[in-house]
Design an enzyme around this catalytic site. Sequence first.
Site, PDB file in Angstrom:
ATOM      1  N   ASP A   1       0.869  -1.245   0.002  1.00  0.00           N
ATOM      2  CA  ASP A   1      -0.197   0.062  -0.001  1.00  0.00           C
ATOM      3  C   ASP A   1       0.855   1.464   0.052  1.00  0.00           C
ATOM      4  OD1 ASP A   1       1.003  -0.641   2.722  1.00  0.00           O
ATOM      5  OD2 ASP A   1      -0.661   0.403   3.674  1.00  0.00           O
TER       6      ASP A   1
ATOM      7  N   HIS B   1       9.641  -0.336   8.942  1.00  0.00           N
ATOM      8  CA  HIS B   1       8.488  -1.561   9.208  1.00  0.00           C
ATOM      9  C   HIS B   1       8.514  -2.397   7.995  1.00  0.00           C
ATOM     10  CE1 HIS B   1       6.825   0.416  12.729  1.00  0.00           C
ATOM     11  NE2 HIS B   1       6.497   1.492  12.074  1.00  0.00           N
TER      12      HIS B   1
HETATM   13  C1  BDR Z   1       2.578  -0.526   8.674  1.00  0.00           C
HETATM   14  O1  BDR Z   1       1.658   0.487   8.455  1.00  0.00           O
HETATM   15  C2  BDR Z   1       1.633   1.182   7.154  1.00  0.00           C
HETATM   16  O2  BDR Z   1       1.473   2.600   7.411  1.00  0.00           O
HETATM   17  C3  BDR Z   1       3.182   1.031   6.940  1.00  0.00           C
HETATM   18  O3  BDR Z   1       3.540   1.039   5.461  1.00  0.00           O
HETATM   19  C4  BDR Z   1       3.479  -0.268   7.301  1.00  0.00           C
HETATM   20  O4  BDR Z   1       3.163  -1.226   6.554  1.00  0.00           O
HETATM   21  C5  BDR Z   1       3.231   0.184   9.910  1.00  0.00           C
HETATM   22  O5  BDR Z   1       2.592  -0.306  10.959  1.00  0.00           O
HETATM   23 CA    CA Z   2       2.995  -0.801   4.213  1.00  0.00          CA
END
Ligand code: BDR
Ligand code: CA
Length: 309
Positions: free
Chosen positions: A11, A241
Amino acid sequence: MTTKKVVFDTDPGIDDAMALLYLNACENINLLAITTILGNADIAQCTRNALILRDMFDIKVPVYRGAACHINGSEPEDYPDFVHGADGLGDVGLPEFEGDIEPENATTALIELSKKHAGELTLLAVGRLTNVALAVQQDPEFAGRLKEIIIMGGSAEHPGNVTPWAEANIIGDPEAAEVVFQTGTPLTMVGLDVTTQTRMSHEFLEPITRGLPFGDFILAINRTYADYHVRSENRHDFPVHDSSAIAFTTRPDLFGRVRGQLSCTLEGKERGRTVLVEDPSGPHEVCMEVDSEKMLEDYAASIRRFYHA
Ligand code: BDR
Ligand code: CA
């Protein structure tokens, strides 16, 4: 070296962009397709961003557009523009791009790819699990044909980043997460327990992107991401992340794991919480430890080897 056949469900998203940059550079990964999902922006914007990044990094794989709403039919009330910008990529100005999406949607593509590469496919999902759950619901054989699922999402012990219990990707569509957990397909959760242990900074990124055609763009989007972490944590560096899930895919030896059965809490104030019941014969693994230094070394070495060649 064994090569993994990977579909990347994403995303984009600033950290998704950094993950795709890394994924494309990994020597032992054969990226087959990109599927998009709503999350850091709406599905139209996330898909546009995936097309921009594919063109920017010169990645030759198809992009399939994913779900525009969650598996229960609900739509997000808002998007995390305070983290990723209104355009999902830091509001730094998006470049023109070439290339288009495929006519099939992400769910159809996932099912078809699982048939074509039965028993061999790693589904690497770094957003909400909506597309994956839809594929499970549309084709009861789908999950059984996957080799494994690797997700960035959830948390076993670390506090959530949206509520005290829930991480963003899981609370984005908890019913989807539960559908995926219940399949019993081997799944590794790369959640906040490890993604908060590794941090990047401008000082890390500047030397490895210097001279690249998209180097200024990478630094600019990460400036937006860093600004959010200055406001929220009073730190100039930021957690890694989605790239942690890439690191696990390419270098699982860097991660300490606990095995068991995951489920997702669907009701009450703990909605979106991922709960691990430890069991040495369970289908799931949760990453609890990471060698952050070696992971960042691998990220940097991969970028240097692939893009500076
Ligand atoms: C996750 O949430 C999304 O906003 C980031 O891309 C990542 O996949 C982190 O909590
Ligand atoms: Ca993500």
